[in-house]
Design a protein around this motif. Structure first.
Motif, mmCIF file in Angstrom:
data_model
loop_
_atom_site.group_PDB
_atom_site.id
_atom_site.type_symbol
_atom_site.label_atom_id
_atom_site.label_comp_id
_atom_site.label_asym_id
_atom_site.label_seq_id
_atom_site.Cartn_x
_atom_site.Cartn_y
_atom_site.Cartn_z
ATOM 1 N N GLU A 1 -0.103 -4.123 11.057
ATOM 2 C CA GLU A 1 -0.213 -5.436 11.820
ATOM 3 C C GLU A 1 -1.143 -6.267 11.320
ATOM 4 O OE1 GLU A 1 -0.570 -4.001 16.083
ATOM 5 O OE2 GLU A 1 1.650 -4.117 16.324
ATOM 6 N N GLU A 2 -2.368 -5.775 10.664
ATOM 7 C CA GLU A 2 -3.153 -6.695 10.501
ATOM 8 C C GLU A 2 -2.731 -7.440 8.891
ATOM 9 O OE1 GLU A 2 -7.814 -6.345 8.444
ATOM 10 O OE2 GLU A 2 -6.891 -4.664 9.778
ATOM 11 N N THR A 3 -2.115 -6.714 8.218
ATOM 12 C CA THR A 3 -1.500 -7.439 7.148
ATOM 13 C C THR A 3 -0.586 -8.543 7.269
ATOM 14 O OG1 THR A 3 -1.909 -5.107 5.979
ATOM 15 C CG2 THR A 3 -0.378 -6.878 4.964
ATOM 16 N N ILE A 4 0.326 -8.138 8.346
ATOM 17 C CA ILE A 4 1.311 -9.328 8.664
ATOM 18 C C ILE A 4 0.743 -10.516 9.236
ATOM 19 C CG2 ILE A 4 3.417 -7.843 8.231
ATOM 20 C CD1 ILE A 4 3.681 -7.761 11.219
ATOM 21 N N ARG A 5 -0.424 -10.246 10.097
ATOM 22 C CA ARG A 5 -0.869 -11.167 10.830
ATOM 23 C C ARG A 5 -1.666 -12.025 9.672
ATOM 24 N NH1 ARG A 5 -2.442 -7.732 14.776
ATOM 25 N NH2 ARG A 5 -4.571 -7.330 13.878
ATOM 26 N N SER A 6 -2.005 -11.685 8.700
ATOM 27 C CA SER A 6 -2.595 -12.461 7.850
ATOM 28 C C SER A 6 -1.843 -13.197 7.008
ATOM 29 C CB SER A 6 -3.742 -11.803 6.677
ATOM 30 O OG SER A 6 -2.510 -10.655 5.865
ATOM 31 N N ASN A 7 -0.621 -13.105 7.048
ATOM 32 C CA ASN A 7 0.611 -13.890 6.397
ATOM 33 C C ASN A 7 0.480 -14.165 4.968
ATOM 34 O OD1 ASN A 7 3.066 -15.100 6.635
ATOM 35 N ND2 ASN A 7 2.082 -17.112 7.027
ATOM 36 N N PRO A 8 0.240 -13.133 4.136
ATOM 37 C CA PRO A 8 -0.071 -13.011 2.735
ATOM 38 C C PRO A 8 1.434 -13.884 2.164
ATOM 39 C CG PRO A 8 0.556 -10.811 3.333
ATOM 40 C CD PRO A 8 0.260 -11.701 4.711
ATOM 41 N N LEU A 9 0.925 -14.712 1.052
ATOM 42 C CA LEU A 9 1.974 -15.556 0.167
ATOM 43 C C LEU A 9 2.722 -14.445 -1.008
ATOM 44 C CD1 LEU A 9 0.780 -18.985 0.393
ATOM 45 C CD2 LEU A 9 2.514 -17.972 2.048
ATOM 46 N N ASN B 1 2.361 -18.050 17.117
ATOM 47 C CA ASN B 1 2.911 -16.812 17.327
ATOM 48 C C ASN B 1 2.790 -15.839 15.958
ATOM 49 O OD1 ASN B 1 3.455 -17.357 19.997
ATOM 50 N ND2 ASN B 1 5.672 -18.049 19.204
ATOM 51 N N PRO B 2 2.233 -14.528 16.122
ATOM 52 C CA PRO B 2 2.055 -13.702 15.137
ATOM 53 C C PRO B 2 3.622 -13.456 14.530
ATOM 54 C CG PRO B 2 1.663 -12.677 17.201
ATOM 55 C CD PRO B 2 1.981 -13.926 17.594
ATOM 56 N N PRO B 3 3.581 -13.099 13.382
ATOM 57 C CA PRO B 3 4.914 -12.866 12.512
ATOM 58 C C PRO B 3 5.448 -11.530 13.179
ATOM 59 C CG PRO B 3 3.074 -13.138 10.869
ATOM 60 C CD PRO B 3 2.653 -13.258 12.233
ATOM 61 N N LYS B 4 6.964 -11.425 13.349
ATOM 62 C CA LYS B 4 7.323 -10.193 13.783
ATOM 63 C C LYS B 4 7.945 -9.428 12.841
ATOM 64 C CE LYS B 4 8.705 -12.336 18.358
ATOM 65 N NZ LYS B 4 9.774 -12.424 19.289
ATOM 66 N N LEU B 5 7.978 -8.090 13.173
ATOM 67 C CA LEU B 5 8.392 -7.029 12.365
ATOM 68 C C LEU B 5 9.604 -6.149 12.560
ATOM 69 C CD1 LEU B 5 7.429 -5.142 9.625
ATOM 70 C CD2 LEU B 5 6.506 -3.576 11.422
ATOM 71 N N SER B 6 10.683 -6.152 11.605
ATOM 72 C CA SER B 6 11.702 -5.342 11.941
ATOM 73 C C SER B 6 11.579 -3.906 11.016
ATOM 74 C CB SER B 6 12.873 -5.900 11.289
ATOM 75 O OG SER B 6 13.253 -7.306 11.989
ATOM 76 N N ILE B 7 12.127 -2.895 11.643
ATOM 77 C CA ILE B 7 12.145 -1.602 10.869
ATOM 78 C C ILE B 7 13.522 -1.131 10.427
ATOM 79 C CG2 ILE B 7 11.628 0.887 11.259
ATOM 80 C CD1 ILE B 7 8.963 -0.773 11.404
ATOM 81 N N ILE B 8 13.607 -0.938 9.590
ATOM 82 C CA ILE B 8 15.178 -0.433 9.131
ATOM 83 C C ILE B 8 14.906 1.229 8.579
ATOM 84 C CG2 ILE B 8 15.883 -2.604 8.030
ATOM 85 C CD1 ILE B 8 15.611 -1.910 5.219
ATOM 86 N N ILE B 9 16.052 2.028 9.207
ATOM 87 C CA ILE B 9 16.016 3.369 8.855
ATOM 88 C C ILE B 9 17.459 3.551 8.652
ATOM 89 C CG2 ILE B 9 15.741 5.468 9.927
ATOM 90 C CD1 ILE B 9 13.839 4.245 11.950
ATOM 91 N N ILE B 10 17.770 4.493 7.626
ATOM 92 C CA ILE B 10 19.276 5.015 7.663
ATOM 93 C C ILE B 10 19.416 6.260 7.935
ATOM 94 C CG2 ILE B 10 19.931 3.431 5.773
ATOM 95 C CD1 ILE B 10 19.795 5.510 3.719
#
Length: 254
Positions: free
Chosen positions: A97-105, A2-11
């Motif tokens: 989305e492309e960046t986090i799919r590549s799962n950079p270390l 499964n592709p990595p998931k992303l959370s957004i934070i906003i104040i």
């Protein structure tokens, strides 16, 4: 896999005029976490209408600590921090989305903001390029505890994304004056906490330097009329920050 998931934070606080476009630009994310500082308008309702997880924290301790509160509540592997006056374009969305799919270390990513001032996008004046580190893996970064102008602290290698983050920072002169007062007060409080001292002369000279740095050294003159207004704004914010610090110093001594 499964592709990595992303959370957004906003104040937020009283952001009904801007939060709709902001949160619409990240509705594709897997989770949106909002920390609200006690809005009296419809900010909270707008955020919840998009499925955001809204938490109320009225005891304001500064931008850095408020963002760390939001960071502590996210569920997913990757985190993108944005402000209510920022917008994620389709190009930036695709790149994220492309960046986090590549799962950079061991990597975090900074994004160049394209910022407007009273309706005009600023190309000089120290505002362009304006890199801010905003995309990172949960647990590998946190925000400084600064009251204002907080920074992301991480040991990760910082890399660049190419698509800009749209930053609609000052809508009109009324907004400029409100933020001038707020940022100068917060800045004075930060300096006081660091045991800084100042004087009227220092406040004047620092304000003058802020103008010259913005308008001449950072080529604000090429931004035309708004470049001049922005330079004056920076000068006034700096002047009042140090003048308020002087008043706080006198109060401490008195």
């Amino acid at each position: 896999m499964n592709p990595p998931k992303l959370s957004i934070i906003i104040i937020t606080k009283d952001e009904e005029d801007s939060i709709l476009e902001c949160i619409s630009s990240v509705k594709w994310a897997d989770e949106i976490v909002v920390i609200d500082s006690g809005s009296m308008d419809s900010t909270v309702e707008i955020c919840r209408s998009f499925g955001a997880k809204v938490h109320i924290a009225k005891d304001w301790q500064g931008f850095g600590k408020q963002k760390n509160r939001a960071l502590a509540l996210v569920s997913h592997e990757w985190v993108l921090s944005i402000d209510a006056d920022e917008r994620v374009s389709e190009a930036l969305h695709s790149e994220i989305e492309e960046t986090i799919r590549s799962n950079p270390l061991n990597s975090a990513f900074q994004i160049s903001r394209s910022s407007s001032f009273c309706g005009q996008f600023i190309n000089h004046s120290g505002w362009n390029p304006d890199y801010v580190t905003r995309l990172f893996k949960r647990g590998e970064a946190k925000f400084s505890d600064d009251i204002v102008h907080e920074k992301l602290i991480t040991n990760c290698q910082i890399k660049n994304l190419s698509s800009p983050l749209i930053h609609l920072s000052y809508n009109n002169l009324e907004d400029v004056l409100i933020k001038l007062n707020r940022y100068s007060s917060d800045g004075a409080a930060m300096l006081l906490a660091k045991n800084k001292q100042t004087s009227v002369l220092s406040a004047v000279l620092r304000g003058l330097w802020a103008f010259l740095r913005t308008y001449i050294l950072k080529l604000g003159i090429l931004d035309g009329r708004m470049g001049f207004i922005l330079a004056v704004y920076n000068a006034e914010t700096t002047y009042y920050k140090y003048l308020k610090l002087m008043m706080l110093n006198n109060k401490e001594l008195g």
